[in-house]
Motif scaffolding. Structure first.
Motif, PDB file in Angstrom:
ATOM      1  N   TYR A  14      34.483  38.944  43.581  1.00  0.00           N
ATOM      2  CA  TYR A  14      33.790  37.646  43.649  1.00  0.00           C
ATOM      3  C   TYR A  14      34.282  36.670  42.589  1.00  0.00           C
ATOM      4  CZ  TYR A  14      31.490  40.159  39.922  1.00  0.00           C
ATOM      5  OH  TYR A  14      31.278  40.890  38.792  1.00  0.00           O
ATOM      6  N   ASN A  19      40.595  42.526  35.730  1.00  0.00           N
ATOM      7  CA  ASN A  19      39.772  43.411  36.551  1.00  0.00           C
ATOM      8  C   ASN A  19      39.660  43.019  38.021  1.00  0.00           C
ATOM      9  OD1 ASN A  19      39.092  45.428  34.731  1.00  0.00           O
ATOM     10  ND2 ASN A  19      37.644  44.064  33.722  1.00  0.00           N
ATOM     11  N   TYR A  20      39.807  41.784  38.324  1.00  0.00           N
ATOM     12  CA  TYR A  20      39.748  41.338  39.721  1.00  0.00           C
ATOM     13  C   TYR A  20      38.518  41.847  40.467  1.00  0.00           C
ATOM     14  CZ  TYR A  20      44.330  39.392  38.984  1.00  0.00           C
ATOM     15  OH  TYR A  20      45.364  38.649  38.490  1.00  0.00           O
ATOM     16  N   CYS A  21      37.342  41.665  39.897  1.00  0.00           N
ATOM     17  CA  CYS A  21      36.118  41.862  40.674  1.00  0.00           C
ATOM     18  C   CYS A  21      36.237  40.878  41.836  1.00  0.00           C
ATOM     19  CB  CYS A  21      34.893  41.561  39.824  1.00  0.00           C
ATOM     20  SG  CYS A  21      34.849  42.616  38.366  1.00  0.00           S
ATOM     21  N   PRO A  24      40.087  35.884  36.586  1.00  0.00           N
ATOM     22  CA  PRO A  24      41.494  36.298  36.446  1.00  0.00           C
ATOM     23  C   PRO A  24      42.465  35.220  36.931  1.00  0.00           C
ATOM     24  CG  PRO A  24      40.188  38.065  37.390  1.00  0.00           C
ATOM     25  CD  PRO A  24      39.311  36.841  37.382  1.00  0.00           C
ATOM     26  N   CYS A  74      41.446  38.180  32.071  1.00  0.00           N
ATOM     27  CA  CYS A  74      40.852  39.406  32.599  1.00  0.00           C
ATOM     28  C   CYS A  74      41.761  39.979  33.672  1.00  0.00           C
ATOM     29  CB  CYS A  74      39.479  39.094  33.186  1.00  0.00           C
ATOM     30  SG  CYS A  74      38.662  40.591  33.762  1.00  0.00           S
ATOM     31  N   ASN A  92      32.633  45.004  30.617  1.00  0.00           N
ATOM     32  CA  ASN A  92      32.499  45.621  31.940  1.00  0.00           C
ATOM     33  C   ASN A  92      32.063  47.076  31.721  1.00  0.00           C
ATOM     34  OD1 ASN A  92      33.037  47.056  34.364  1.00  0.00           O
ATOM     35  ND2 ASN A  92      34.321  45.354  35.028  1.00  0.00           N
TER      36      ASN A  92
HETATM   37 FE1  SF4 Z   1      36.785  40.075  34.873  1.00  0.00          FE
HETATM   38 FE2  SF4 Z   1      35.123  41.109  36.700  1.00  0.00          FE
HETATM   39 FE3  SF4 Z   1      34.144  40.006  34.456  1.00  0.00          FE
HETATM   40 FE4  SF4 Z   1      35.257  38.461  36.340  1.00  0.00          FE
HETATM   41  S1  SF4 Z   1      33.359  39.676  36.503  1.00  0.00           S
HETATM   42  S2  SF4 Z   1      35.602  38.311  34.153  1.00  0.00           S
HETATM   43  S3  SF4 Z   1      36.933  39.805  37.092  1.00  0.00           S
HETATM   44  S4  SF4 Z   1      35.407  41.864  34.615  1.00  0.00           S
END
Ligand code: SF4
Ligand code: SAH
Length: 432
Positions: free
Chosen positions: A150, A146-148, A154, A144, A227
């Motif tokens: 929390y 996206n680096y959310c 990733p 992933c 997402n």
């Molecule tokens: Fe990726 Fe965000 Fe889902 Fe974690 S929560 S896997 S960083 S999209």
């Protein structure tokens, strides 16, 4: 994704002559496939791995392998803490497991946790021998980008890597030719499938869905997870056009507060999320929506939490997975001061779950009187003639029938009762 990885590891080892066994005591090898998404999962993994020390003492030839995200994250640290572990293998390296087993049999410890920028998922044809024979997972991408703030994914599963569409289609055709009727496409964020060219080529996720849906003999198609920021009109249109695409969308929202969403780096707002919910319902009126929620993110105020509760009323999900925030270094939010006590987190979680359970029950009761095709999973353990299957919405449906079914067969039933986690039904008129 871990379940799928476990199947792959099992198949690779079976090709080496290993057999799946029913209990730990008779095992010559143990693979612990771990998850590190929350602190609790990691602690459970460590305590189970620790408990294997005793078995290894009794049986020195026992090979102990640890796979999954805890293995990836801990690497050599795990070996230092748990010297009885022979193999530590990250998600990118599971395909080399047979080699690692040969090395471990020669008493060489293996730590395979390096991540490669140019990693590609190898083509792989699954065997159809295990599990429910009619439904299977197919991984379409790993990792992933996206680096959310929390989230540890990733860091443990690495950057996004898409599989080649031709490998995915070959796997799906192979499964369907072998009798599989339902496929779930898997990825951490399936909507960004193909963004990491060239492996994905120019094929987008909606295009891939259309190609997979067209495989002759495929009765049901599902995917998870997405997402919301990347949910496109092209994907919504698939629900209008594809007859075998199931009427269920898992759309994790995480919070109903824009301030929290921003701190989480989710890149959507409550308003844009609701637009997408309405768009999905326009494309597919009876679509079942489910979600994931985190309570107690650093800085989440009472008002932020109440905004999440308001969102519940607005969307009315069929069900939700809900979690207390857990700090996961090196994910960015571990640098934010935790402002919600464990007790408050527990209170918010309980309030959330109580209300969501009420809504789930109400939603399930709304199905009463409707007739739905159910894909049979098997006879229920409770008694003769009681069958269990799933609706297109992925709801468990239990019903009585004098007939005998094979898993994967479809039966039309009329819903008579909505319960918290399932529906009760009877055979539709004409089928009785
Ligand atoms: Fe990726 Fe965000 Fe889902 Fe974690 S929560 S896997 S960083 S999209
Ligand atoms: N890729 C998916 C989520 C996969 S992780 C998405 O973007 O929505 C599955 C769920 O675990 C997340 O949706 C989130 O609700 C939860 N989760 C992830 N990290 C967490 C953390 N640090 N604390 C609590 N819950 C977490």
């Amino acid at each position: 994704m871990n379940e799928r990885d476990s199947e792959i590891m099992l198949q690779l080892l079976e090709q080496q002559g290993y057999l799946l066994c029913a209990d730990l005591d008779s095992a010559d090898a143990v693979i612990v496939n771990t998850c590190s998404i929350r602190g609790k999962a990691e602690q459970k993994a460590y305590s189970f791995i620790g408990s294997l020390r005793r078995l290894k003492k009794k049986k020195p030839h026992l090979i102990i392998a640890v796979a999954g995200c805890v293995a990836q994250q801990e690497g050599a640290k795990m070996k230092a803490r748990m010297p009885h572990v022979d193999i530590i293998v990250g998600p990118q390296a599971i395909y080399q497991l047979p080699d690692f087993f040969r090395q471990a049999a020669d008493a060489t410890a293996v730590i395979a946790t390096s991540q490669h920028k140019d990693f590609t998922i190898p083509p792989f044809l699954p065997d159809i021998g295990h599990g429910l024979p009619h439904k299977r997972f197919v991984t379409i991408m790993q990792g992933c980008n996206n680096y959310c703030t929390y989230c540890i994914v990733p860091y443990t599963r690495g950057r996004e890597v898409s599989r080649r569409p031709e490998d995915i289609l070959a796997e799906v055709r192979h499964l369907v030719d072998g009798g599989v009727r339902e496929i779930t496409l898997l990825g951490q964020n399936v909507n960004s499938y193909g963004n990491d060219h060239p492996a994905g080529g120019q094929t987008s996720f909606p295009e891939l869905l259309r190609q997979v849906a067209a495989v002759p003999g495929l009765v049901r198609l599902r995917f998870t997870t997405s997402n919301p920021k990347d949910l496109s009109p092209a994907l919504m249109a698939c629900f209008q056009d594809l007859d075998n695409l199931c009427h269920h969308f898992h759309l994790p929202v995480q919070s109903g507060s824009n301030a929290v969403l921003k701190k989480m780096n989710r890149k959507y707002t409550v308003e844009s999320y609701m637009d997408k919910v309405r768009g999905l319902r326009r494309a597919c009126a009876d679509i079942s929506l489910t979600t994931d929620i985190i309570v107690g993110f650093p800085g989440e105020t009472e008002a932020d939490f109440l905004a999440t509760m308001d969102l519940l009323e607005e969307v009315r999900y069929d069900s939700a997975f809900s979690f207390k925030y857990s700090s996961r270094p090196p994910a960015a939010s571990c640098n934010l001061a935790e402002t919600v006590s464990e007790e408050e987190k527990a209170q918010r979680l309980a309030l959330f779950q109580k209300r969501q359970n009420e809504i789930s029950l109400e939603r399930h009761q709304e199905y009463v009187g409707t007739t739905l095709p159910v894909m049979i999973e098997g006879e229920s353990k409770t008694g003769q003639g009681q069958w269990s299957g799933r609706s297109s919405h992925n709801l468990i449906v239990n019903f009585h029938s004098p007939r005998t079914y094979r898993p994967g067969e479809l039966e039309n039933v009329t819903i008579t009762e909505g319960c918290l986690h399932s529906l009760r039904a009877e055979l539709s008129q004409g089928d009785k």
